[in-house]
Design a protein around this motif. Structure first.
Motif, PDB file in Angstrom:
ATOM      1  N   ILE A  87       0.796  -1.218   0.000  1.00 58.40           N
ATOM      2  CA  ILE A  87       0.000   0.000   0.000  1.00 58.40           C
ATOM      3  C   ILE A  87       0.836   1.280   0.000  1.00 58.40           C
ATOM      4  O   ILE A  87       0.425   2.298  -0.578  1.00 58.40           O
ATOM      5  CB  ILE A  87      -1.003   0.004   1.189  1.00 58.40           C
ATOM      6  N   ASP A  88       1.990   1.279   0.605  1.00 60.24           N
ATOM      7  CA  ASP A  88       2.813   2.495   0.649  1.00 60.24           C
ATOM      8  C   ASP A  88       3.868   2.528  -0.448  1.00 60.24           C
ATOM      9  O   ASP A  88       4.762   3.390  -0.449  1.00 60.24           O
ATOM     10  CB  ASP A  88       3.488   2.619   2.027  1.00 60.24           C
ATOM     11  N   MET A  89       3.764   1.601  -1.373  1.00 61.86           N
ATOM     12  CA  MET A  89       4.702   1.567  -2.502  1.00 61.86           C
ATOM     13  C   MET A  89       4.037   2.186  -3.733  1.00 61.86           C
ATOM     14  O   MET A  89       2.820   2.306  -3.801  1.00 61.86           O
ATOM     15  CB  MET A  89       5.126   0.120  -2.785  1.00 61.86           C
ATOM     16  N   ASN A  90       4.826   2.554  -4.684  1.00 62.79           N
ATOM     17  CA  ASN A  90       4.320   3.212  -5.891  1.00 62.79           C
ATOM     18  C   ASN A  90       3.805   2.167  -6.892  1.00 62.79           C
ATOM     19  O   ASN A  90       4.418   1.932  -7.939  1.00 62.79           O
ATOM     20  CB  ASN A  90       5.427   4.071  -6.523  1.00 62.79           C
ATOM     21  N   ILE A  91       2.676   1.545  -6.545  1.00 65.61           N
ATOM     22  CA  ILE A  91       2.119   0.501  -7.397  1.00 65.61           C
ATOM     23  C   ILE A  91       0.609   0.437  -7.172  1.00 65.61           C
ATOM     24  O   ILE A  91       0.121   0.623  -6.054  1.00 65.61           O
ATOM     25  CB  ILE A  91       2.776  -0.872  -7.099  1.00 65.61           C
ATOM     26  N   LYS A  92      -0.134   0.220  -8.239  1.00 67.73           N
ATOM     27  CA  LYS A  92      -1.589   0.052  -8.134  1.00 67.73           C
ATOM     28  C   LYS A  92      -1.898  -1.403  -7.784  1.00 67.73           C
ATOM     29  O   LYS A  92      -1.188  -2.318  -8.212  1.00 67.73           O
ATOM     30  CB  LYS A  92      -2.272   0.462  -9.435  1.00 67.73           C
ATOM     31  N   ILE A  93      -2.980  -1.598  -7.021  1.00 69.78           N
ATOM     32  CA  ILE A  93      -3.312  -2.924  -6.487  1.00 69.78           C
ATOM     33  C   ILE A  93      -4.754  -3.265  -6.820  1.00 69.78           C
ATOM     34  O   ILE A  93      -5.659  -2.455  -6.587  1.00 69.78           O
ATOM     35  CB  ILE A  93      -3.141  -2.957  -4.952  1.00 69.78           C
ATOM     36  N   ILE A  94      -4.966  -4.471  -7.358  1.00 64.99           N
ATOM     37  CA  ILE A  94      -6.316  -4.993  -7.547  1.00 64.99           C
ATOM     38  C   ILE A  94      -6.388  -6.338  -6.842  1.00 64.99           C
ATOM     39  O   ILE A  94      -5.683  -7.280  -7.193  1.00 64.99           O
ATOM     40  CB  ILE A  94      -6.681  -5.141  -9.036  1.00 64.99           C
ATOM     41  N   ASP A  95      -7.254  -6.399  -5.823  1.00 67.21           N
ATOM     42  CA  ASP A  95      -7.383  -7.606  -5.008  1.00 67.21           C
ATOM     43  C   ASP A  95      -8.622  -8.385  -5.440  1.00 67.21           C
ATOM     44  O   ASP A  95      -9.741  -7.887  -5.351  1.00 67.21           O
ATOM     45  CB  ASP A  95      -7.487  -7.224  -3.533  1.00 67.21           C
ATOM     46  N   LEU A  96      -8.419  -9.618  -5.907  1.00 68.34           N
ATOM     47  CA  LEU A  96      -9.530 -10.450  -6.374  1.00 68.34           C
ATOM     48  C   LEU A  96     -10.187 -11.242  -5.246  1.00 68.34           C
ATOM     49  O   LEU A  96     -11.204 -11.902  -5.464  1.00 68.34           O
ATOM     50  CB  LEU A  96      -9.065 -11.421  -7.468  1.00 68.34           C
ATOM     51  N   SER A  97      -9.629 -11.194  -4.050  1.00 67.22           N
ATOM     52  CA  SER A  97     -10.214 -11.932  -2.923  1.00 67.22           C
ATOM     53  C   SER A  97     -11.281 -11.085  -2.247  1.00 67.22           C
ATOM     54  O   SER A  97     -11.561  -9.955  -2.650  1.00 67.22           O
ATOM     55  CB  SER A  97      -9.137 -12.309  -1.903  1.00 67.22           C
ATOM     56  N   GLY A  98     -11.876 -11.619  -1.176  1.00 69.38           N
ATOM     57  CA  GLY A  98     -12.901 -10.879  -0.447  1.00 69.38           C
ATOM     58  C   GLY A  98     -12.361 -10.013   0.674  1.00 69.38           C
ATOM     59  O   GLY A  98     -13.143  -9.385   1.403  1.00 69.38           O
TER      60      GLY A  98
END
Length: 343
Positions: A87-98
């Protein structure tokens, strides 16, 4: 843009590879699993001589250094912890879990797992692509919706938002193919148990129930709890959801079809069927489409809504890539504009 996939050996991860391998803008930089240094084709032989990358252990700092976006296709209970590292890194995140779809207290109650930290779940945008477009576009952390909620919510949204149904009347009868249970071995999803069989499961306690109710509540503050029942179909992939709602005033099928067609006119993956035409799971297999059919019963004043998706595509990997497209300002259907498999 460079892409990494964590949790590549599951069905959702395999679908991400299938889509991203031919995506015109995204390039797979790395794939990750607990199975280190294993060529992915040894897990999925259909990728032999097509995609030859080896699995690596997920090291967040290394992934963030080389990739612009990471897809987390790991099981619930794992993704939330990984997301907190990214979260604090320069990267976008898409989480497929719940893990990031619900407030921590609700998540723990329904998933029976330790939740992600509250600050993380509060930051995540619920990635129902057609309805949260503007928020997705501005976000760097997406909670990709579940498969059942995607099919259910897309079917219910127009009438719920319009306020034309009894909010205490919603009954959802949902059916999924066996791949929705994941790749891990279990007796309930073995061939002998599922072949030539049809059964109900998690009656009144499926973990996707609060996810559906939460989003319905955002659309209509008068919402009441729903009845949500899930069944296992003896097929590999596909979800068919039949929703029953009580109309507050008299409407014809034609009138409600016009509402749905207006609502989804600008959304390429929602196909509202003509009157007296109803979708089946085979007609969306392997694609990112959600097909919807409607019928009003004038005797009872109830509306029946049928919505179908491929659980691994629009219900998981396909919608995740659609959300990535939105995050980067591309058209929704970039890299996803292919026809369903048939037969």
């Amino acid at each position: 843009m460079k892409v990494s996939v964590v949790g590549t050996t599951g069905y959702g991860g395999a679908e991400l590879i299938r889509i991203l391998h031919n995506h015109p803008e995204f390039e797979i930089e790395s794939i990750h699993s607990t199975k280190d240094d294993l060529p992915i084709w040894q897990e999925y032989p259909h990728l032999y001589n097509i995609f030859d990358k080896k699995l690596e252990k997920p090291i967040p700092e290394k992934i963030a250094e080389h990739s612009n976006i990471v897809f987390l296709a790991t099981p619930s209970g794992i993704s939330g912890n990984l997301a907190s590292e990214f979260i604090d890194m320069n990267i976008k995140i898409i989480d497929l879990s719940g893990d990031l779809r619900l407030p921590p207290k609700v998540y723990k109650e329904w998933y029976k797992l330790e939740p992600a930290i509250q600050a993380l779940s509060e930051k995540a945008v619920y990635g129902l692509s057609e309805w949260n477009f503007e928020k997705i576009k501005k976000s760097s952390l997406i909670a990709n919706p579940g498969c059942y909620p995607t099919a259910t919510l897309l079917g219910l949204a127009p009438v719920v938002k319009a306020g034309i149904i009894d909010t205490a009347s919603i009954i959802v009868d949902a059916k999924s193919g066996v791949s929705g249970a994941g790749r891990s071995l279990s007796r309930n999803t073995s061939f002998s148990e599922t072949n030539e069989n049809f059964k109900v499961y998690k009656v009144n306690e499926h973990q996707h129930t609060p996810e559906i109710e939460q989003q319905l509540g955002f659309w209509n503050s008068e919402m009441k709890p729903i009845t949500f029942t899930t069944h296992l179909l003896p097929i590999t992939r596909g979800i068919l959801v039949t929703s029953y709602v009580q109309l507050l005033t008299e409407y014809t099928t034609t009138q409600l079809l016009e509402l749905y067609q207006e609502t989804y006119d600008s959304h390429p993956f929602i196909r509202v069927r003509p009157e007296n035409n109803f979708p089946s799971v085979k007609e969306v297999a392997g694609s990112n489409y959600c097909d919807i059919g409607l019928k009003v019963d004038p005797r009872t004043g109830r509306l029946t809504i049928i919505s179908v998706i491929d659980n691994l595509m629009k219900g998981a990997a396909g919608q995740a890539v659609q959300n990535a497209n939105i995050m980067y300002g591309m058209k929704d259907n970039t890299g996803l504009d292919f026809t369903p498999l048939y037969p």
